[in-house]
Enzyme design. Sequence first.
Site, PDB file in Angstrom:
ATOM      1  N   ASP A 345      -4.190   2.874  12.660  1.00 17.91           N
ATOM      2  CA  ASP A 345      -2.988   3.209  11.903  1.00 17.91           C
ATOM      3  C   ASP A 345      -1.928   3.634  12.921  1.00 17.91           C
ATOM      4  O   ASP A 345      -2.220   3.800  14.113  1.00 17.91           O
ATOM      5  CB  ASP A 345      -3.282   4.341  10.901  1.00 17.91           C
ATOM      6  CG  ASP A 345      -2.351   4.299   9.690  1.00 17.91           C
ATOM      7  OD1 ASP A 345      -2.818   3.982   8.582  1.00 17.91           O
ATOM      8  OD2 ASP A 345      -1.143   4.587   9.863  1.00 17.91           O
ATOM      9  N   VAL A 402      -1.492  -3.113   6.030  1.00 13.85           N
ATOM     10  CA  VAL A 402      -0.352  -2.181   6.105  1.00 13.85           C
ATOM     11  C   VAL A 402       0.501  -2.372   4.852  1.00 13.85           C
ATOM     12  O   VAL A 402       0.150  -3.150   3.969  1.00 13.85           O
ATOM     13  CB  VAL A 402       0.482  -2.383   7.400  1.00 13.85           C
ATOM     14  CG1 VAL A 402      -0.406  -2.270   8.634  1.00 13.85           C
ATOM     15  CG2 VAL A 402       1.213  -3.715   7.406  1.00 13.85           C
ATOM     16  N   VAL A 403       1.597  -1.671   4.784  1.00 20.49           N
ATOM     17  CA  VAL A 403       2.401  -1.667   3.551  1.00 20.49           C
ATOM     18  C   VAL A 403       2.836  -3.079   3.137  1.00 20.49           C
ATOM     19  O   VAL A 403       2.981  -3.968   3.974  1.00 20.49           O
ATOM     20  CB  VAL A 403       3.660  -0.776   3.725  1.00 20.49           C
ATOM     21  CG1 VAL A 403       3.284   0.680   3.637  1.00 20.49           C
ATOM     22  CG2 VAL A 403       4.369  -1.080   5.038  1.00 20.49           C
ATOM     23  N   GLU A 404       3.047  -3.244   1.832  1.00 18.40           N
ATOM     24  CA  GLU A 404       3.357  -4.572   1.275  1.00 18.40           C
ATOM     25  C   GLU A 404       4.842  -4.897   1.486  1.00 18.40           C
ATOM     26  O   GLU A 404       5.648  -4.850   0.546  1.00 18.40           O
ATOM     27  CB  GLU A 404       2.980  -4.575  -0.219  1.00 18.40           C
ATOM     28  CG  GLU A 404       3.137  -5.901  -0.929  1.00 18.40           C
ATOM     29  CD  GLU A 404       2.002  -6.885  -0.668  1.00 18.40           C
ATOM     30  OE1 GLU A 404       1.205  -6.669   0.259  1.00 18.40           O
ATOM     31  OE2 GLU A 404       1.932  -7.885  -1.395  1.00 18.40           O
ATOM     32  N   LYS A 409       4.946  -6.667   7.790  1.00 19.11           N
ATOM     33  CA  LYS A 409       3.739  -7.467   8.010  1.00 19.11           C
ATOM     34  C   LYS A 409       3.993  -8.497   9.115  1.00 19.11           C
ATOM     35  O   LYS A 409       3.147  -8.692   9.983  1.00 19.11           O
ATOM     36  CB  LYS A 409       3.297  -8.144   6.717  1.00 19.11           C
ATOM     37  CG  LYS A 409       2.636  -7.162   5.739  1.00 19.11           C
ATOM     38  CD  LYS A 409       1.804  -7.878   4.699  1.00 19.11           C
ATOM     39  CE  LYS A 409       1.338  -6.990   3.554  1.00 19.11           C
ATOM     40  NZ  LYS A 409       0.206  -6.120   3.851  1.00 19.11           N
ATOM     41  N   HIS A 452      -8.072 -10.926   0.249  1.00 21.96           N
ATOM     42  CA  HIS A 452      -7.509  -9.992  -0.725  1.00 21.96           C
ATOM     43  C   HIS A 452      -8.614  -9.218  -1.440  1.00 21.96           C
ATOM     44  O   HIS A 452      -9.324  -9.765  -2.287  1.00 21.96           O
ATOM     45  CB  HIS A 452      -6.647 -10.785  -1.733  1.00 21.96           C
ATOM     46  CG  HIS A 452      -5.981  -9.928  -2.745  1.00 21.96           C
ATOM     47  ND1 HIS A 452      -5.670 -10.360  -4.014  1.00 21.96           N
ATOM     48  CD2 HIS A 452      -5.558  -8.647  -2.682  1.00 21.96           C
ATOM     49  CE1 HIS A 452      -5.087  -9.378  -4.678  1.00 21.96           C
ATOM     50  NE2 HIS A 452      -5.016  -8.336  -3.900  1.00 21.96           N
ATOM     51  N   ASN A 455      -8.827  -2.909  -5.570  1.00 19.28           N
ATOM     52  CA  ASN A 455      -8.918  -1.455  -5.477  1.00 19.28           C
ATOM     53  C   ASN A 455      -9.714  -0.878  -6.650  1.00 19.28           C
ATOM     54  O   ASN A 455      -9.416  -1.245  -7.786  1.00 19.28           O
ATOM     55  CB  ASN A 455      -7.470  -0.910  -5.498  1.00 19.28           C
ATOM     56  CG  ASN A 455      -7.398   0.574  -5.284  1.00 19.28           C
ATOM     57  OD1 ASN A 455      -8.344   1.193  -4.831  1.00 19.28           O
ATOM     58  ND2 ASN A 455      -6.268   1.156  -5.637  1.00 19.28           N
ATOM     59  N   TYR A 661     -14.552 -10.485 -11.948  1.00 13.44           N
ATOM     60  CA  TYR A 661     -14.863  -9.618 -10.810  1.00 13.44           C
ATOM     61  C   TYR A 661     -13.628  -8.905 -10.251  1.00 13.44           C
ATOM     62  O   TYR A 661     -13.737  -7.871  -9.612  1.00 13.44           O
ATOM     63  CB  TYR A 661     -15.509 -10.430  -9.685  1.00 13.44           C
ATOM     64  CG  TYR A 661     -16.946 -10.805  -9.958  1.00 13.44           C
ATOM     65  CD1 TYR A 661     -17.813  -9.903 -10.569  1.00 13.44           C
ATOM     66  CD2 TYR A 661     -17.457 -12.045  -9.595  1.00 13.44           C
ATOM     67  CE1 TYR A 661     -19.130 -10.236 -10.820  1.00 13.44           C
ATOM     68  CE2 TYR A 661     -18.781 -12.387  -9.836  1.00 13.44           C
ATOM     69  CZ  TYR A 661     -19.603 -11.475 -10.449  1.00 13.44           C
ATOM     70  OH  TYR A 661     -20.914 -11.787 -10.693  1.00 13.44           O
TER      71      TYR A 661
HETATM   72  N1  LIG Z   1      -3.414  -0.341  -3.407  1.00 14.55           N
HETATM   73  C1  LIG Z   1      -3.867  -1.394  -4.060  1.00 14.55           C
HETATM   74  O1  LIG Z   1      -4.237  -1.319  -5.227  1.00 14.55           O
HETATM   75  C2  LIG Z   1      -3.936  -2.712  -3.356  1.00 14.55           C
HETATM   76  C3  LIG Z   1      -4.828  -3.690  -3.833  1.00 14.55           C
HETATM   77  C4  LIG Z   1      -4.934  -4.895  -3.136  1.00 14.55           C
HETATM   78  C5  LIG Z   1      -4.150  -5.128  -2.026  1.00 14.55           C
HETATM   79  N2  LIG Z   1      -3.282  -4.153  -1.613  1.00 14.55           N
HETATM   80  C6  LIG Z   1      -2.474  -4.458  -0.426  1.00 14.55           C
HETATM   81  O2  LIG Z   1      -3.035  -3.781   0.685  1.00 14.55           O
HETATM   82  C7  LIG Z   1      -2.012  -3.417   1.589  1.00 14.55           C
HETATM   83  C8  LIG Z   1      -2.071  -1.916   1.857  1.00 14.55           C
HETATM   84  O3  LIG Z   1      -1.896  -1.231   0.645  1.00 14.55           O
HETATM   85  P1  LIG Z   1      -2.319   0.294   0.456  1.00 14.55           P
HETATM   86  O4  LIG Z   1      -2.236   0.557  -0.996  1.00 14.55           O
HETATM   87  O5  LIG Z   1      -3.569   0.562   1.183  1.00 14.55           O
HETATM   88  O6  LIG Z   1      -1.095   1.027   1.183  1.00 14.55           O
HETATM   89  P2  LIG Z   1      -1.018   2.506   1.767  1.00 14.55           P
HETATM   90  O7  LIG Z   1       0.424   2.861   1.721  1.00 14.55           O
HETATM   91  O8  LIG Z   1      -2.016   3.390   1.130  1.00 14.55           O
HETATM   92  O9  LIG Z   1      -1.458   2.339   3.287  1.00 14.55           O
HETATM   93  C9  LIG Z   1      -0.727   1.654   4.232  1.00 14.55           C
HETATM   94  C10 LIG Z   1      -1.106   2.245   5.582  1.00 14.55           C
HETATM   95  O10 LIG Z   1      -0.583   1.397   6.571  1.00 14.55           O
HETATM   96  C11 LIG Z   1      -0.150   2.223   7.649  1.00 14.55           C
HETATM   97  N3  LIG Z   1       0.752   1.433   8.470  1.00 14.55           N
HETATM   98  C12 LIG Z   1       2.047   1.150   8.261  1.00 14.55           C
HETATM   99  N4  LIG Z   1       2.509   0.389   9.291  1.00 14.55           N
HETATM  100  C13 LIG Z   1       1.481   0.199  10.132  1.00 14.55           C
HETATM  101  C14 LIG Z   1       1.327  -0.465  11.383  1.00 14.55           C
HETATM  102  N5  LIG Z   1       2.342  -1.080  11.957  1.00 14.55           N
HETATM  103  N6  LIG Z   1       0.107  -0.464  11.974  1.00 14.55           N
HETATM  104  C15 LIG Z   1      -0.920   0.170  11.409  1.00 14.55           C
HETATM  105  N7  LIG Z   1      -0.814   0.855  10.253  1.00 14.55           N
HETATM  106  C16 LIG Z   1       0.357   0.856   9.622  1.00 14.55           C
HETATM  107  C17 LIG Z   1       0.456   3.424   6.981  1.00 14.55           C
HETATM  108  O11 LIG Z   1       0.528   4.525   7.859  1.00 14.55           O
HETATM  109  C18 LIG Z   1      -0.553   3.649   5.843  1.00 14.55           C
HETATM  110  O12 LIG Z   1      -1.587   4.513   6.235  1.00 14.55           O
HETATM  111  C19 LIG Z   1      -0.709  -3.890   0.965  1.00 14.55           C
HETATM  112  O13 LIG Z   1      -0.396  -5.159   1.468  1.00 14.55           O
HETATM  113  C20 LIG Z   1      -1.056  -3.978  -0.501  1.00 14.55           C
HETATM  114  O14 LIG Z   1      -0.269  -4.900  -1.207  1.00 14.55           O
HETATM  115  C21 LIG Z   1      -3.169  -2.960  -2.231  1.00 14.55           C
END
Ligand SMILES: NC(=O)c1ccc[n+]([C@@H]2O[C@H](COP(=O)([O-])OP(=O)(O)OC[C@H]3O[C@@H](n4cnc5c(N)ncnc54)[C@H](O)[C@@H]3O)[C@@H](O)[C@H]2O)c1
Length: 718
Positions: A345, A402-404, A409, A452, A455, A661
Amino acid sequence: MLFSGKALTVQMLDNGIAELKFDLQGESVNKFNRQTVSEFSQALDAIEAADGVKGVLLTSGKGVFIVGADITEFGDAFSAGAEGVADLMNQNNENINRLEDLPVPTAVAINGYALGGGFEVCLGCDFRVMGEGAKVGLPEVKLGLIPGWGGTVRLPRVVGVDVAAEWIAAGKEQKPAAALEAHAVDAVVPTDKLKDATIKLLERAISGELDYKANREIKKSQIPLNDTEALMAFFTTKAFVGQQAGKNYPSPVAAVESIEQGYKLTRDEALKIEQEKFIFCAQTGTAKSLVGLFLADQAISKVAKGWEKKADKPIERAAVLGAGIMGGGIAYQSAYKGTPIKMKDIDQKGIDLGLNEANKLLSKLVDRKRLTPVKMGEVLNRIEPTLSYDGFDNIDVVVEAVVENPKVKHAVLKEVETKVSEDTVIASNTSTISINHLAEPLSRPENFLGMHFFNPVHKMPLVEVIRGEKTSDSAVARVVAYANKMGKKAIVVRDCPGFLVNRVLFPYFAGFSMLVRDGADFQVVDKVMERWGWPMGPAYLMDVVGIDTGVHAESVMAAGFPDRMGKNFTAASDVMYEAGRYGQKNNKGFYNYEQDKKGRPKKVATEESYELLKPHVAERREFEKDEIIERMMVPMATELARCLEEGIVDSPAEADMALIYGIGFPPFRGGIFAWLDSIGLDEFVKIADKYADLGELYQPTDRMREMAASGITYYGNK
Ligand SMILES: NC(=O)c1ccc[n+]([C@@H]2O[C@H](COP(=O)([O-])OP(=O)(O)OC[C@H]3O[C@@H](n4cnc5c(N)ncnc54)[C@H](O)[C@@H]3O)[C@@H](O)[C@H]2O)c1
């Protein structure tokens, strides 16, 4: 050799014992297919006709004993009506009765799984000896059925009504200790001593030291319960089982009824009751769907295994970027299933959160005695938290979580590509952003694809593996192999915004937004959809997903499919988002959230949401239940049909399993395509056309109309 067939043999051992060994040729396990059942009859003929047989020993030539009936034979038999079902059941019922009625003692050596019919044949024996690694059970309810070869008759006579009802209604496998405690087996021994121990027991019965006839008598007689005891036992059990299973799953209650209606009867009379109940269950839509799902599950596992075989390099070391909700979950799952993983992270806080989450999940397992503290330590040691890219040149797969945000990305993916080796596979866990788009800045797009997860990662079985235009087969194969290793169900799909699951989930949410816009109460919509079988209704689901996440994803989907998913009104989710109500994560969304006694979030209705919505929605009015269901489900179904037609997903079975699923589509409906087949496409088209003015999402595709007109179904016309 008294009998030699393709599924079993009977051989005389020197001490007058006939060994009946199940060993189905060409298969890795034994099962009761028609061939085995028929040879079992012939084997019994041979034993009955032979001279000098003093006892019969049942064994298996495989690592399992018998895993149950051959489920691939159910479809044809069940669609042949009550007679077809009875025909499938009768011969083996006769076999097990004949085994039980032999004039000599019988014993079985249970060396591995003895499930369903496999355990029922064991119950037909006078003595059961179990190996230490074996498991027994009657899991028929998982297919919407009840045991049909005497399980509801013999098990309660052997272990008592309460234990039998519990085992059968839950359908759980039982370990040796539980089986011994319940007296379902007579002894548990190390597997290498199993055959000798069973023979010794049989010899004691042959010599008269053990009274096998007494055991037999118990199984063939009434159960000694007085009326009051019976009333109490069955009344409370049925209420409990009915409540646990829910009205969409009738078979657990049917199983208890079979025990209840048969307990005062003799074996043969009770077997007739069991067969009536079995036929009833076999003809429900639930059994049809669950049997279909079992087969679809086998089909997707086969596809995933096929990919795994093609992997040119195993995944031995993984890394995840982002230690958030998803990154933390992925690290946990990878480590728990044995693949060491670096968790990177940019923020120590993120890492602490990710590690805490893993700790919490593992501690729960330790509390429940499903993991030792030593093993917990080993799992945690496999997660290596880091703020740097040190050692990334040695990693087989990197999962980006990382963030969406496409810009973030792009930057992260481009950066990591320079830190890893030439053949490292990079996978993004994006929920919506096109893989082709994410691949744009990469110099090795062939090594890039989507992975993918859903959660919470440790609970949700699905992993969508998304291949972009340039993704190589080798990258897909390695990532599917990694998903298999993580104990997940991988389904390979092609790229588009939202991929498969979110692409069809957001049209469903659009249906919800339009219902609320037009005056529906979101709580009523939730209740109706939950009764229809969804684990949670759409408003509640949005709250759990996160309204901010949902609104963001909605905008990605709208940009990807503007004609169908673009909207020209303020949706309820937008209203919640604007008001800072992000759902469960900040304790307020459509509902408010409080902690229950166990510290879990509990939803409570709040007037605040209604007040916020008022300026944006029509006056509240009642909608018929069917209208709610149709307006919610038509957009999802038409979008799924589009995905199949566009080749986003390869088959109806994969699409149906992905939704079951990934987002908990009601299993008893068998999946969306199975559901469309069950209502009939012509009927579905009529339903959809009623809502034509709600927009493109309610338009069946041309192919759906053609299929409807010519009576073609998704799963073939059975
Ligand atoms: N939360 C869900 O329900 C869910 C389900 C499926 C997919 N996703 C996808 O998973 C991804 C992450 O979602 P999340 O809910 O875990 O987000 P989150 O905000 O909980 O976590 C994101 C993490 O990424 C870190 N981060 C940001 N920039 C970074 C970098 N350059 N290098 C390393 N770490 C970095 C942040 O510090 C944070 O800890 C997104 O693309 C989201 O769309 C989320």
